[in-house]
Design a protein around this motif. Sequence first.
Motif, PDB file in Angstrom:
ATOM      1  N   VAL A  98      -8.903  -7.730  -6.534  1.00  0.00           N
ATOM      2  CA  VAL A  98      -8.424  -6.900  -7.639  1.00  0.00           C
ATOM      3  C   VAL A  98      -8.887  -7.476  -8.970  1.00  0.00           C
ATOM      4  O   VAL A  98      -9.370  -6.749  -9.851  1.00  0.00           O
ATOM      5  N   ILE A  99      -8.770  -8.785  -9.127  1.00  0.00           N
ATOM      6  CA  ILE A  99      -9.201  -9.421 -10.374  1.00  0.00           C
ATOM      7  C   ILE A  99     -10.708  -9.246 -10.565  1.00  0.00           C
ATOM      8  O   ILE A  99     -11.183  -8.968 -11.667  1.00  0.00           O
ATOM      9  N   GLY A 100     -11.468  -9.396  -9.488  1.00  0.00           N
ATOM     10  CA  GLY A 100     -12.908  -9.177  -9.571  1.00  0.00           C
ATOM     11  C   GLY A 100     -13.242  -7.759 -10.001  1.00  0.00           C
ATOM     12  O   GLY A 100     -14.146  -7.537 -10.807  1.00  0.00           O
ATOM     13  N   GLY A 101     -12.492  -6.787  -9.488  1.00  0.00           N
ATOM     14  CA  GLY A 101     -12.702  -5.404  -9.872  1.00  0.00           C
ATOM     15  C   GLY A 101     -12.373  -5.159 -11.338  1.00  0.00           C
ATOM     16  O   GLY A 101     -13.088  -4.449 -12.037  1.00  0.00           O
ATOM     17  N   LEU A 102     -11.288  -5.768 -11.800  1.00  0.00           N
ATOM     18  CA  LEU A 102     -10.918  -5.635 -13.210  1.00  0.00           C
ATOM     19  C   LEU A 102     -11.980  -6.257 -14.118  1.00  0.00           C
ATOM     20  O   LEU A 102     -12.334  -5.699 -15.153  1.00  0.00           O
ATOM     21  N   LEU A 103     -12.472  -7.419 -13.719  1.00  0.00           N
ATOM     22  CA  LEU A 103     -13.514  -8.075 -14.509  1.00  0.00           C
ATOM     23  C   LEU A 103     -14.767  -7.198 -14.602  1.00  0.00           C
ATOM     24  O   LEU A 103     -15.416  -7.134 -15.641  1.00  0.00           O
ATOM     25  N   GLY A 104     -15.082  -6.554 -13.493  1.00  0.00           N
ATOM     26  CA  GLY A 104     -16.274  -5.717 -13.479  1.00  0.00           C
ATOM     27  C   GLY A 104     -16.149  -4.487 -14.351  1.00  0.00           C
ATOM     28  O   GLY A 104     -17.126  -4.043 -14.947  1.00  0.00           O
ATOM     29  N   LEU A 105     -14.930  -3.938 -14.445  1.00  0.00           N
ATOM     30  CA  LEU A 105     -14.737  -2.697 -15.183  1.00  0.00           C
ATOM     31  C   LEU A 105     -14.324  -2.903 -16.636  1.00  0.00           C
ATOM     32  O   LEU A 105     -14.649  -2.102 -17.499  1.00  0.00           O
ATOM     33  N   ALA A 106     -13.575  -3.975 -16.885  1.00  0.00           N
ATOM     34  CA  ALA A 106     -13.013  -4.154 -18.235  1.00  0.00           C
ATOM     35  C   ALA A 106     -12.915  -5.630 -18.600  1.00  0.00           C
ATOM     36  O   ALA A 106     -11.901  -6.085 -19.105  1.00  0.00           O
ATOM     37  N   GLY A 107     -13.993  -6.351 -18.334  1.00  0.00           N
ATOM     38  CA  GLY A 107     -13.973  -7.789 -18.558  1.00  0.00           C
ATOM     39  C   GLY A 107     -13.810  -8.196 -20.006  1.00  0.00           C
ATOM     40  O   GLY A 107     -13.402  -9.326 -20.295  1.00  0.00           O
ATOM     41  N   ASP A 108     -14.101  -7.277 -20.929  1.00  0.00           N
ATOM     42  CA  ASP A 108     -13.969  -7.605 -22.350  1.00  0.00           C
ATOM     43  C   ASP A 108     -12.556  -7.368 -22.873  1.00  0.00           C
ATOM     44  O   ASP A 108     -12.288  -7.584 -24.048  1.00  0.00           O
ATOM     45  N   ARG A 109     -11.641  -6.939 -21.991  1.00  0.00           N
ATOM     46  CA  ARG A 109     -10.278  -6.638 -22.423  1.00  0.00           C
ATOM     47  C   ARG A 109      -9.282  -7.718 -22.020  1.00  0.00           C
ATOM     48  O   ARG A 109      -8.141  -7.701 -22.468  1.00  0.00           O
ATOM     49  N   PHE A 110      -9.696  -8.621 -21.160  1.00  0.00           N
ATOM     50  CA  PHE A 110      -8.772  -9.679 -20.750  1.00  0.00           C
ATOM     51  C   PHE A 110      -9.523 -10.938 -20.361  1.00  0.00           C
ATOM     52  O   PHE A 110     -10.745 -10.939 -20.214  1.00  0.00           O
ATOM     53  N   ILE A 111      -8.787 -11.997 -20.192  1.00  0.00           N
ATOM     54  CA  ILE A 111      -9.332 -13.287 -19.771  1.00  0.00           C
ATOM     55  C   ILE A 111      -8.638 -13.703 -18.484  1.00  0.00           C
ATOM     56  O   ILE A 111      -7.416 -13.616 -18.368  1.00  0.00           O
ATOM     57  N   CYS A 112      -9.426 -14.129 -17.515  1.00  0.00           N
ATOM     58  CA  CYS A 112      -8.884 -14.678 -16.271  1.00  0.00           C
ATOM     59  C   CYS A 112      -9.322 -16.132 -16.186  1.00  0.00           C
ATOM     60  O   CYS A 112     -10.470 -16.413 -15.822  1.00  0.00           O
ATOM     61  N   PRO A 113      -8.448 -17.076 -16.548  1.00  0.00           N
ATOM     62  CA  PRO A 113      -8.862 -18.481 -16.637  1.00  0.00           C
ATOM     63  C   PRO A 113      -9.028 -19.121 -15.264  1.00  0.00           C
ATOM     64  O   PRO A 113      -8.435 -18.675 -14.275  1.00  0.00           O
ATOM     65  N   PRO A 114      -9.824 -20.190 -15.194  1.00  0.00           N
ATOM     66  CA  PRO A 114      -9.916 -20.965 -13.952  1.00  0.00           C
ATOM     67  C   PRO A 114      -8.618 -21.723 -13.721  1.00  0.00           C
ATOM     68  O   PRO A 114      -7.834 -21.942 -14.650  1.00  0.00           O
ATOM     69  N   SER A 115      -8.394 -22.101 -12.494  1.00  0.00           N
ATOM     70  CA  SER A 115      -7.208 -22.880 -12.136  1.00  0.00           C
ATOM     71  C   SER A 115      -7.603 -24.336 -11.891  1.00  0.00           C
ATOM     72  O   SER A 115      -8.581 -24.612 -11.196  1.00  0.00           O
ATOM     73  N   ILE A 116      -6.858 -25.249 -12.499  1.00  0.00           N
ATOM     74  CA  ILE A 116      -7.022 -26.665 -12.196  1.00  0.00           C
ATOM     75  C   ILE A 116      -6.158 -26.970 -10.978  1.00  0.00           C
ATOM     76  O   ILE A 116      -4.975 -26.599 -10.945  1.00  0.00           O
ATOM     77  N   CYS A 117      -6.719 -27.596  -9.972  1.00  0.00           N
ATOM     78  CA  CYS A 117      -5.949 -27.825  -8.746  1.00  0.00           C
ATOM     79  C   CYS A 117      -6.310 -29.156  -8.107  1.00  0.00           C
ATOM     80  O   CYS A 117      -7.303 -29.787  -8.470  1.00  0.00           O
ATOM     81  N   THR A 118      -5.490 -29.561  -7.158  1.00  0.00           N
ATOM     82  CA  THR A 118      -5.729 -30.823  -6.449  1.00  0.00           C
ATOM     83  C   THR A 118      -6.224 -30.593  -5.027  1.00  0.00           C
ATOM     84  O   THR A 118      -6.523 -31.564  -4.332  1.00  0.00           O
ATOM     85  N   ARG A 119      -6.318 -29.353  -4.598  1.00  0.00           N
ATOM     86  CA  ARG A 119      -6.729 -29.103  -3.213  1.00  0.00           C
ATOM     87  C   ARG A 119      -8.246 -29.174  -3.062  1.00  0.00           C
ATOM     88  O   ARG A 119      -8.990 -28.902  -4.013  1.00  0.00           O
ATOM     89  N   ASN A 154      -1.794  -2.642  -2.261  1.00  0.00           N
ATOM     90  CA  ASN A 154      -3.244  -2.798  -2.351  1.00  0.00           C
ATOM     91  C   ASN A 154      -3.842  -2.453  -0.997  1.00  0.00           C
ATOM     92  O   ASN A 154      -4.077  -3.313  -0.160  1.00  0.00           O
ATOM     93  N   VAL A 155      -4.070  -1.174  -0.794  1.00  0.00           N
ATOM     94  CA  VAL A 155      -4.562  -0.706   0.498  1.00  0.00           C
ATOM     95  C   VAL A 155      -5.952  -1.266   0.746  1.00  0.00           C
ATOM     96  O   VAL A 155      -6.829  -1.199  -0.126  1.00  0.00           O
ATOM     97  N   GLU A 156      -6.147  -1.828   1.927  1.00  0.00           N
ATOM     98  CA  GLU A 156      -7.445  -2.429   2.249  1.00  0.00           C
ATOM     99  C   GLU A 156      -8.544  -1.379   2.172  1.00  0.00           C
ATOM    100  O   GLU A 156      -8.385  -0.245   2.624  1.00  0.00           O
ATOM    101  N   ASN A 157      -9.660  -1.764   1.559  1.00  0.00           N
ATOM    102  CA  ASN A 157     -10.826  -0.889   1.378  1.00  0.00           C
ATOM    103  C   ASN A 157     -10.551   0.277   0.412  1.00  0.00           C
ATOM    104  O   ASN A 157     -11.271   1.276   0.426  1.00  0.00           O
ATOM    105  N   SER A 158      -9.517   0.153  -0.415  1.00  0.00           N
ATOM    106  CA  SER A 158      -9.227   1.183  -1.422  1.00  0.00           C
ATOM    107  C   SER A 158      -9.081   0.547  -2.796  1.00  0.00           C
ATOM    108  O   SER A 158      -8.185   0.891  -3.567  1.00  0.00           O
ATOM    109  N   LEU A 159      -9.970  -0.399  -3.092  1.00  0.00           N
ATOM    110  CA  LEU A 159      -9.896  -1.126  -4.357  1.00  0.00           C
ATOM    111  C   LEU A 159      -9.942  -0.209  -5.581  1.00  0.00           C
ATOM    112  O   LEU A 159      -9.173  -0.422  -6.527  1.00  0.00           O
ATOM    113  N   PRO A 160     -10.804   0.824  -5.625  1.00  0.00           N
ATOM    114  CA  PRO A 160     -10.849   1.673  -6.831  1.00  0.00           C
ATOM    115  C   PRO A 160      -9.497   2.278  -7.190  1.00  0.00           C
ATOM    116  O   PRO A 160      -9.149   2.365  -8.373  1.00  0.00           O
ATOM    117  N   SER A 161      -8.735   2.711  -6.185  1.00  0.00           N
ATOM    118  CA  SER A 161      -7.435   3.322  -6.483  1.00  0.00           C
ATOM    119  C   SER A 161      -6.455   2.277  -7.007  1.00  0.00           C
ATOM    120  O   SER A 161      -5.616   2.580  -7.863  1.00  0.00           O
TER     121      SER A 161
END
Length: 212
Positions: A19-40, A195-202
């Motif tokens: 979903v986040i990838g889809g949002l970035l593709g369609l409206a990436g200039d409207r929001f920021i999705c930061p990286p996560s710092i993690c220990t894994r 989030n229906v599988e294979n229905s990302l646009p909706s």
Amino acid sequence: MCTKIIPITGIYGAGKSSVIGGLLGLAGDRFICPPSICTRPPRHSDLDSAKKYVKVDPELFRVMADQDFFLENELVNDEYYGTPLIFFQAAKKLGRDLVLDIDVKGAMRLIDKRDEGEKHLKDVQILPVFLWRNISPDDFDESRDRQKIFEQIKKSFEKRKDSFSEKDLLTRTETAIGEYKAVIQHPEIFTKIENVENSLPSTIELFEKLFF
């Protein structure tokens, strides 16, 4: 425009990264999705994920937390994860929204911090989303759905070609059940989206209507 924080939550395999990838593709200039710092350790699926991870050792993570480096940080499945504060500050300067791929506990902690008077979050709208597939929070039954959740998580590990153990599956199953319970207990906090599988646009279209 006031910056909103939109935590996108859901159990492992609910499709948060897609979903986040889809949002970035369609409206990436409207929001920021930061990286996560993690220990894994890195996973195979991290290579193709819309969410990026920066691995640090636990000692460094604790020092960063002590120095207020994070907007939020949590212990999830025995590993630490945190969102760098600087990305929220940048989002405010640019007038963009901050979209976070975090767990239910992290989303609730953000709201608690705001309500406790955290200076960075004063008057900020925090609008958590709970993505679900196959098992609706409105119809959740722990005894009936435990095995379904286990199988859904296992299927997601296999689909992503990530290595896993029986312990990993059991730990994530318990985490997922806890997340369902939290969402059910706090219906006023979470917007529940199927989030229906294979229905990302909706799904993306629904996000557009609700938040942007």
